[in-house]
Design a protein around this motif. Structure first.
Motif, PDB file in Angstrom:
ATOM      1  N   ARG A 134       0.825  -1.202   0.000  1.00 42.35           N
ATOM      2  CA  ARG A 134       0.000   0.000   0.000  1.00 42.35           C
ATOM      3  C   ARG A 134       0.862   1.255   0.000  1.00 42.35           C
ATOM      4  O   ARG A 134       1.910   1.306   0.646  1.00 42.35           O
ATOM      5  N   LEU A 135       0.381   2.270  -0.733  1.00 36.80           N
ATOM      6  CA  LEU A 135       0.926   3.614  -0.608  1.00 36.80           C
ATOM      7  C   LEU A 135       0.136   4.316   0.486  1.00 36.80           C
ATOM      8  O   LEU A 135      -1.064   4.554   0.338  1.00 36.80           O
ATOM      9  N   VAL A 136       0.785   4.617   1.587  1.00 32.74           N
ATOM     10  CA  VAL A 136       0.042   5.129   2.741  1.00 32.74           C
ATOM     11  C   VAL A 136      -0.081   6.640   2.743  1.00 32.74           C
ATOM     12  O   VAL A 136      -0.981   7.191   3.365  1.00 32.74           O
ATOM     13  N   ASN A 137       0.812   7.352   2.069  1.00 32.93           N
ATOM     14  CA  ASN A 137       0.662   8.808   1.972  1.00 32.93           C
ATOM     15  C   ASN A 137       1.563   9.333   0.873  1.00 32.93           C
ATOM     16  O   ASN A 137       2.465   8.634   0.397  1.00 32.93           O
ATOM     17  N   SER A 138       1.326  10.572   0.466  1.00 39.80           N
ATOM     18  CA  SER A 138       2.157  11.245  -0.524  1.00 39.80           C
ATOM     19  C   SER A 138       2.205  12.719  -0.198  1.00 39.80           C
ATOM     20  O   SER A 138       1.240  13.290   0.316  1.00 39.80           O
ATOM     21  N   SER A 139       3.342  13.349  -0.475  1.00 39.41           N
ATOM     22  CA  SER A 139       3.522  14.765  -0.154  1.00 39.41           C
ATOM     23  C   SER A 139       2.872  15.622  -1.226  1.00 39.41           C
ATOM     24  O   SER A 139       2.904  15.308  -2.407  1.00 39.41           O
ATOM     25  N   LEU A 140       2.267  16.740  -0.773  1.00 39.66           N
ATOM     26  CA  LEU A 140       1.603  17.659  -1.693  1.00 39.66           C
ATOM     27  C   LEU A 140       2.176  19.068  -1.633  1.00 39.66           C
ATOM     28  O   LEU A 140       2.060  19.829  -2.580  1.00 39.66           O
ATOM     29  N   THR A 141       2.752  19.430  -0.495  1.00 44.74           N
ATOM     30  CA  THR A 141       3.187  20.809  -0.312  1.00 44.74           C
ATOM     31  C   THR A 141       4.683  20.947  -0.100  1.00 44.74           C
ATOM     32  O   THR A 141       5.196  22.059  -0.111  1.00 44.74           O
ATOM     33  N   SER A 142       5.407  19.848   0.119  1.00 46.19           N
ATOM     34  CA  SER A 142       6.834  19.955   0.361  1.00 46.19           C
ATOM     35  C   SER A 142       7.575  20.208  -0.939  1.00 46.19           C
ATOM     36  O   SER A 142       7.031  20.088  -2.037  1.00 46.19           O
ATOM     37  N   ALA A 143       8.877  20.555  -0.785  1.00 43.73           N
ATOM     38  CA  ALA A 143       9.685  20.849  -1.969  1.00 43.73           C
ATOM     39  C   ALA A 143       9.885  19.605  -2.823  1.00 43.73           C
ATOM     40  O   ALA A 143       9.989  19.696  -4.049  1.00 43.73           O
ATOM     41  N   ARG A 144       9.932  18.438  -2.207  1.00 43.38           N
ATOM     42  CA  ARG A 144      10.108  17.196  -2.943  1.00 43.38           C
ATOM     43  C   ARG A 144       8.795  16.435  -2.972  1.00 43.38           C
ATOM     44  O   ARG A 144       8.006  16.478  -2.033  1.00 43.38           O
ATOM     45  N   ARG A 145       8.601  15.724  -4.062  1.00 41.93           N
ATOM     46  CA  ARG A 145       7.390  14.938  -4.226  1.00 41.93           C
ATOM     47  C   ARG A 145       7.724  13.480  -3.949  1.00 41.93           C
ATOM     48  O   ARG A 145       8.365  12.807  -4.759  1.00 41.93           O
ATOM     49  N   THR A 146       7.313  13.017  -2.779  1.00 43.37           N
ATOM     50  CA  THR A 146       7.600  11.647  -2.369  1.00 43.37           C
ATOM     51  C   THR A 146       6.333  11.002  -1.835  1.00 43.37           C
ATOM     52  O   THR A 146       5.349  11.676  -1.531  1.00 43.37           O
ATOM     53  N   ALA A 147       6.390   9.689  -1.697  1.00 42.46           N
ATOM     54  CA  ALA A 147       5.293   8.916  -1.111  1.00 42.46           C
ATOM     55  C   ALA A 147       5.900   7.836  -0.235  1.00 42.46           C
ATOM     56  O   ALA A 147       7.071   7.445  -0.396  1.00 42.46           O
ATOM     57  N   THR A 148       5.105   7.342   0.708  1.00 43.66           N
ATOM     58  CA  THR A 148       5.550   6.285   1.615  1.00 43.66           C
ATOM     59  C   THR A 148       4.897   4.969   1.215  1.00 43.66           C
ATOM     60  O   THR A 148       3.671   4.894   1.080  1.00 43.66           O
ATOM     61  N   LEU A 149       5.722   3.961   1.028  1.00 43.85           N
ATOM     62  CA  LEU A 149       5.262   2.625   0.657  1.00 43.85           C
ATOM     63  C   LEU A 149       5.397   1.715   1.869  1.00 43.85           C
ATOM     64  O   LEU A 149       6.449   1.692   2.518  1.00 43.85           O
ATOM     65  N   PHE A 150       4.320   0.966   2.176  1.00 47.37           N
ATOM     66  CA  PHE A 150       4.314   0.125   3.367  1.00 47.37           C
ATOM     67  C   PHE A 150       4.994  -1.215   3.070  1.00 47.37           C
ATOM     68  O   PHE A 150       4.413  -2.300   3.190  1.00 47.37           O
ATOM     69  N   ALA A 151       6.263  -1.131   2.684  1.00 44.71           N
ATOM     70  CA  ALA A 151       7.104  -2.315   2.464  1.00 44.71           C
ATOM     71  C   ALA A 151       8.544  -1.837   2.507  1.00 44.71           C
ATOM     72  O   ALA A 151       8.867  -0.765   1.998  1.00 44.71           O
TER      73      ALA A 151
END
Length: 306
Positions: A134-151
Protein backbone atom coordinates in the motif's frame (compact mmCIF):
# COMPACT_ATOMS: atom_id res chain seq x y z
CA UNK A 1 -97.47 15.28 72.99
CA UNK A 2 -95.79 15.78 69.61
CA UNK A 3 -97.68 14.82 66.51
CA UNK A 4 -96.41 11.67 64.85
CA UNK A 5 -94.89 11.95 61.33
CA UNK A 6 -96.99 11.13 58.33
CA UNK A 7 -96.31 7.89 56.51
CA UNK A 8 -96.96 9.45 53.11
CA UNK A 9 -93.92 10.06 50.76
CA UNK A 10 -93.84 13.73 51.55
CA UNK A 11 -95.71 16.85 52.30
CA UNK A 12 -94.33 18.72 49.24
CA UNK A 13 -96.73 19.33 46.39
CA UNK A 14 -93.83 18.79 43.92
CA UNK A 15 -93.13 15.36 45.40
CA UNK A 16 -96.76 14.37 45.20
CA UNK A 17 -96.95 15.59 41.59
CA UNK A 18 -93.83 13.64 40.64
CA UNK A 19 -95.21 10.50 42.20
CA UNK A 20 -98.47 10.97 40.34
CA UNK A 21 -96.68 11.45 36.99
CA UNK A 22 -94.64 8.31 37.60
CA UNK A 23 -97.79 6.30 38.17
CA UNK A 24 -99.39 7.75 35.05
CA UNK A 25 -96.34 6.98 32.87
CA UNK A 26 -96.09 3.44 34.21
CA UNK A 27 -99.77 2.73 33.68
CA UNK A 28 -99.71 4.34 30.22
CA UNK A 29 -96.69 2.30 29.21
CA UNK A 30 -98.33 -0.86 30.45
CA UNK A 31 -101.51 -0.07 28.52
CA UNK A 32 -99.54 0.73 25.34
CA UNK A 33 -97.60 -2.51 25.66
CA UNK A 34 -100.81 -4.46 26.25
CA UNK A 35 -102.38 -2.79 23.25
CA UNK A 36 -99.39 -3.63 21.05
CA UNK A 37 -99.54 -7.24 22.19
CA UNK A 38 -103.26 -7.41 21.39
CA UNK A 39 -102.71 -5.78 17.99
CA UNK A 40 -99.89 -8.21 17.21
CA UNK A 41 -102.19 -11.12 18.08
CA UNK A 42 -105.43 -10.05 16.44
CA UNK A 43 -104.14 -7.73 13.66
CA UNK A 44 -100.68 -8.72 12.42
CA UNK A 45 -100.84 -6.42 9.38
CA UNK A 46 -101.61 -3.44 11.53
CA UNK A 47 -98.78 -4.30 13.89
CA UNK A 48 -96.43 -4.51 10.84
CA UNK A 49 -97.57 -1.03 9.80
CA UNK A 50 -96.81 0.26 13.29
CA UNK A 51 -93.37 -1.30 13.18
CA UNK A 52 -92.72 0.28 9.75
CA UNK A 53 -93.74 3.71 11.01
CA UNK A 54 -91.49 3.27 14.06
CA UNK A 55 -88.60 2.29 11.81
CA UNK A 56 -89.22 5.40 9.65
CA UNK A 57 -89.00 7.62 12.72
CA UNK A 58 -85.99 5.98 14.32
CA UNK A 59 -83.98 5.39 11.09
CA UNK A 60 -82.57 8.97 10.79
CA UNK A 61 -81.58 8.95 14.45
CA UNK A 62 -79.93 5.55 14.08
CA UNK A 63 -78.12 6.70 10.90
CA UNK A 64 -76.83 9.82 12.62
CA UNK A 65 -75.60 7.82 15.57
CA UNK A 66 -73.95 5.27 13.29
CA UNK A 67 -72.24 8.04 11.31
CA UNK A 68 -70.97 9.55 14.52
CA UNK A 69 -69.64 6.18 15.68
CA UNK A 70 -68.00 5.52 12.29
CA UNK A 71 -66.47 9.00 12.26
CA UNK A 72 -65.04 8.40 15.69
CA UNK A 73 -63.67 5.07 14.51
CA UNK A 74 -62.10 6.69 11.45
CA UNK A 75 -60.48 9.34 13.61
CA UNK A 76 -59.06 6.62 15.80
CA UNK A 77 -57.79 4.84 12.69
CA UNK A 78 -56.25 8.08 11.37
CA UNK A 79 -54.46 8.68 14.63
CA UNK A 80 -53.26 5.07 14.82
CA UNK A 81 -52.13 5.13 11.19
CA UNK A 82 -50.30 8.42 11.72
CA UNK A 83 -48.52 7.02 14.74
CA UNK A 84 -47.66 3.80 12.92
CA UNK A 85 -46.49 5.75 9.87
CA UNK A 86 -44.12 7.77 12.04
CA UNK A 87 -42.66 4.60 13.52
CA UNK A 88 -42.40 2.97 10.10
CA UNK A 89 -40.70 6.06 8.65
CA UNK A 90 -38.14 6.01 11.46
CA UNK A 91 -37.50 2.31 10.87
CA UNK A 92 -37.21 2.84 7.10
CA UNK A 93 -34.76 5.71 7.61
CA UNK A 94 -32.65 3.52 9.89
CA UNK A 95 -32.72 0.70 7.32
CA UNK A 96 -31.81 3.17 4.57
CA UNK A 97 -28.78 4.38 6.53
CA UNK A 98 -27.63 0.80 7.07
CA UNK A 99 -28.18 -0.04 3.39
CA UNK A 100 -26.26 3.09 2.31
CA UNK A 101 -23.31 2.16 4.52
CA UNK A 102 -23.32 -1.38 3.15
CA UNK A 103 -23.51 -0.05 -0.41
CA UNK A 104 -20.53 2.24 0.19
CA UNK A 105 -18.56 -0.64 1.70
CA UNK A 106 -19.50 -2.88 -1.23
CA UNK A 107 -18.43 -0.26 -3.77
CA UNK A 108 -15.15 0.33 -1.94
CA UNK A 109 -14.51 -3.42 -1.85
CA UNK A 110 -15.39 -3.73 -5.54
CA UNK A 111 -13.02 -0.87 -6.42
CA UNK A 112 -10.22 -2.41 -4.37
CA UNK A 113 -10.83 -5.82 -5.96
CA UNK A 114 -10.80 -4.31 -9.45
CA UNK A 115 -7.49 -2.63 -8.75
CA UNK A 116 -6.03 -5.85 -7.36
CA UNK A 117 -7.29 -7.74 -10.43
CA UNK A 118 -5.64 -5.12 -12.63
CA UNK A 119 -2.39 -5.56 -10.73
CA UNK A 120 -2.60 -9.35 -11.06
CA UNK A 121 -3.21 -9.05 -14.80
CA UNK A 122 -0.37 -6.58 -15.04
CA UNK A 123 2.10 -8.97 -13.43
CA UNK A 124 1.29 -11.87 -15.74
CA UNK A 125 4.07 -12.45 -18.22
CA UNK A 126 6.49 -10.04 -16.49
CA UNK A 127 9.40 -10.51 -14.15
CA UNK A 128 8.57 -11.50 -10.61
CA UNK A 129 7.83 -8.34 -8.57
CA UNK A 130 9.77 -7.57 -5.43
CA UNK A 131 6.69 -6.57 -3.41
CA UNK A 132 3.11 -5.36 -3.71
CA UNK A 133 2.16 -2.96 -0.93
CA UNK A 134 0.00 0.00 0.00
CA UNK A 135 0.93 3.61 -0.61
CA UNK A 136 0.04 5.13 2.74
CA UNK A 137 0.66 8.81 1.97
CA UNK A 138 2.16 11.25 -0.52
CA UNK A 139 3.52 14.76 -0.15
CA UNK A 140 1.60 17.66 -1.69
CA UNK A 141 3.19 20.81 -0.31
CA UNK A 142 6.83 19.95 0.36
CA UNK A 143 9.69 20.85 -1.97
CA UNK A 144 10.11 17.20 -2.94
CA UNK A 145 7.39 14.94 -4.23
CA UNK A 146 7.60 11.65 -2.37
CA UNK A 147 5.29 8.92 -1.11
CA UNK A 148 5.55 6.29 1.62
CA UNK A 149 5.26 2.63 0.66
CA UNK A 150 4.31 0.12 3.37
CA UNK A 151 7.10 -2.31 2.46
CA UNK A 152 10.81 -2.25 3.27
CA UNK A 153 13.98 -4.26 3.43
CA UNK A 154 12.16 -7.10 5.17
CA UNK A 155 10.45 -7.72 1.82
CA UNK A 156 13.45 -7.05 -0.38
CA UNK A 157 12.74 -3.40 -1.22
CA UNK A 158 15.95 -1.45 -1.90
CA UNK A 159 16.81 2.03 -3.23
CA UNK A 160 16.76 2.37 -6.99
CA UNK A 161 13.95 -0.08 -7.68
CA UNK A 162 11.11 1.19 -9.89
CA UNK A 163 7.57 1.51 -8.54
CA UNK A 164 4.47 1.31 -10.69
CA UNK A 165 0.74 0.84 -10.40
CA UNK A 166 -1.93 -0.56 -12.68
CA UNK A 167 -2.39 2.91 -14.20
CA UNK A 168 1.27 3.56 -14.92
CA UNK A 169 4.67 4.54 -13.55
CA UNK A 170 4.77 5.98 -10.02
CA UNK A 171 8.50 6.57 -9.43
CA UNK A 172 11.45 4.80 -7.79
CA UNK A 173 12.61 3.89 -4.30
CA UNK A 174 15.08 6.37 -2.79
CA UNK A 175 15.11 5.23 0.87
CA UNK A 176 14.12 1.94 2.46
CA UNK A 177 13.65 1.10 6.10
CA UNK A 178 12.88 -2.22 7.68
CA UNK A 179 9.11 -2.10 7.00
CA UNK A 180 8.54 1.08 4.95
CA UNK A 181 10.17 2.87 2.05
CA UNK A 182 10.16 6.32 0.47
CA UNK A 183 9.27 6.67 -3.20
CA UNK A 184 10.53 9.54 -5.37
CA UNK A 185 7.49 10.35 -7.47
CA UNK A 186 7.48 10.89 -11.20
CA UNK A 187 6.49 14.54 -10.66
CA UNK A 188 9.54 15.42 -8.53
CA UNK A 189 11.90 17.94 -10.19
CA UNK A 190 14.90 15.67 -9.76
CA UNK A 191 13.28 12.60 -11.32
CA UNK A 192 14.20 12.22 -15.00
CA UNK A 193 12.69 9.28 -16.87
CA UNK A 194 13.61 8.13 -20.41
CA UNK A 195 10.44 7.72 -22.44
CA UNK A 196 9.23 7.34 -26.00
CA UNK A 197 6.08 8.11 -27.93
CA UNK A 198 3.79 5.10 -28.11
CA UNK A 199 2.72 6.33 -31.55
CA UNK A 200 6.07 6.13 -33.37
CA UNK A 201 8.77 5.41 -30.77
CA UNK A 202 10.31 8.90 -30.83
CA UNK A 203 12.73 9.07 -27.87
CA UNK A 204 12.30 11.73 -25.20
CA UNK A 205 12.60 12.22 -21.45
CA UNK A 206 10.38 13.62 -18.73
CA UNK A 207 11.23 15.72 -15.69
CA UNK A 208 8.87 16.60 -12.87
CA UNK A 209 7.55 20.10 -12.29
CA UNK A 210 6.61 19.64 -8.63
CA UNK A 211 2.95 20.50 -9.29
CA UNK A 212 1.55 17.16 -10.38
CA UNK A 213 2.64 17.56 -14.04
CA UNK A 214 5.79 16.63 -15.98
CA UNK A 215 7.70 18.35 -18.76
CA UNK A 216 8.59 16.35 -21.86
CA UNK A 217 11.67 17.12 -23.97
CA UNK A 218 12.58 15.59 -27.29
CA UNK A 219 16.00 14.03 -27.81
CA UNK A 220 15.90 14.94 -31.48
CA UNK A 221 16.86 18.58 -31.92
CA UNK A 222 14.94 20.64 -34.43
CA UNK A 223 11.91 18.34 -34.50
CA UNK A 224 8.46 18.91 -33.13
CA UNK A 225 7.30 15.34 -32.62
CA UNK A 226 4.66 15.90 -29.95
CA UNK A 227 0.91 16.19 -30.38
CA UNK A 228 -1.81 16.76 -27.84
CA UNK A 229 -3.11 13.43 -26.62
CA UNK A 230 0.12 11.53 -27.37
CA UNK A 231 0.87 8.76 -24.90
CA UNK A 232 4.32 8.40 -23.39
CA UNK A 233 5.74 5.05 -22.25
CA UNK A 234 9.07 4.12 -20.72
CA UNK A 235 11.80 3.32 -23.24
CA UNK A 236 14.05 1.28 -20.94
CA UNK A 237 17.08 3.31 -22.02
CA UNK A 238 19.70 3.48 -19.29
CA UNK A 239 18.07 0.80 -17.18
CA UNK A 240 16.12 1.19 -13.89
CA UNK A 241 12.66 1.51 -15.49
CA UNK A 242 11.42 -1.43 -17.58
CA UNK A 243 10.21 -0.50 -21.07
CA UNK A 244 6.60 0.01 -22.15
CA UNK A 245 5.19 1.20 -18.82
CA UNK A 246 2.56 3.96 -19.35
CA UNK A 247 3.91 7.24 -18.06
CA UNK A 248 1.84 10.27 -19.10
CA UNK A 249 -0.40 11.86 -21.72
CA UNK A 250 0.56 15.12 -23.42
CA UNK A 251 -1.70 18.09 -22.66
CA UNK A 252 0.03 21.04 -24.34
CA UNK A 253 2.83 21.33 -26.90
CA UNK A 254 5.52 24.05 -26.89
CA UNK A 255 7.80 23.49 -29.89
CA UNK A 256 10.12 20.57 -29.10
CA UNK A 257 8.82 20.32 -25.52
CA UNK A 258 5.43 19.59 -24.02
CA UNK A 259 3.43 19.46 -20.80
CA UNK A 260 2.01 16.09 -19.75
CA UNK A 261 -0.12 14.60 -16.97
CA UNK A 262 0.97 11.29 -15.38
CA UNK A 263 -1.42 8.38 -15.62
CA UNK A 264 -0.79 7.23 -12.04
CA UNK A 265 -2.02 9.62 -9.38
CA UNK A 266 -0.39 8.72 -6.03
CA UNK A 267 -3.16 10.49 -4.13
CA UNK A 268 -5.76 7.99 -5.38
CA UNK A 269 -3.68 4.81 -5.42
CA UNK A 270 -4.20 2.00 -2.93
CA UNK A 271 -1.51 -0.43 -4.03
CA UNK A 272 1.78 -0.19 -5.88
CA UNK A 273 4.26 -2.73 -7.24
CA UNK A 274 7.99 -2.67 -6.62
CA UNK A 275 9.84 -4.26 -9.54
CA UNK A 276 13.46 -5.30 -9.94
CA UNK A 277 15.83 -2.77 -11.45
CA UNK A 278 15.68 -3.16 -15.22
CA UNK A 279 18.89 -4.14 -16.92
CA UNK A 280 18.83 -3.48 -20.66
CA UNK A 281 20.12 -6.18 -23.02
CA UNK A 282 23.87 -6.18 -23.55
CA UNK A 283 23.67 -5.09 -27.18
CA UNK A 284 21.62 -2.07 -26.11
CA UNK A 285 23.96 -1.12 -23.29
CA UNK A 286 27.10 -1.47 -25.40
CA UNK A 287 25.85 0.55 -28.33
CA UNK A 288 25.45 4.30 -28.43
CA UNK A 289 22.62 5.99 -30.34
CA UNK A 290 24.86 6.28 -33.48
CA UNK A 291 25.38 2.53 -33.57
CA UNK A 292 29.06 2.65 -32.55
CA UNK A 293 30.41 0.55 -29.73
CA UNK A 294 30.77 2.25 -26.38
CA UNK A 295 34.49 2.13 -25.55
CA UNK A 296 33.87 1.85 -21.80
CA UNK A 297 31.57 -1.11 -22.25
CA UNK A 298 33.98 -2.76 -24.68
CA UNK A 299 36.76 -2.71 -22.13
CA UNK A 300 38.92 0.18 -23.47
CA UNK A 301 38.97 3.30 -21.32
CA UNK A 302 41.09 5.36 -23.79
CA UNK A 303 42.00 5.28 -27.43
CA UNK A 304 44.95 3.09 -28.32
CA UNK A 305 48.30 4.81 -28.78
CA UNK A 306 49.69 4.31 -32.22
Amino acid sequence: MAASGSKRPGFSRRARFGLFVGYVVAITGALIGLGLVLIAIFDPQGFASIRGATADVTAPVSASGRSAVQSGGRIDNYVANWWNAGQQNAELRAELRVARRRLIQARATELENSRLRALVGLLEGQSEPIATARLVNSSLTSARRTATLFAGRDRGVLPGQPVRAADGLVGRIIDSGNSASRVLLLTDRSNIVPVKLARDGTPAFTSGRGDGRVEVHSLEAGRRPFREGDILITSGTGGIYPPNIPVAVILDVFGDSALAAPFANPGSLDFAIVQPVYEPPENESTTNPDGAANPRESGSDSPETP
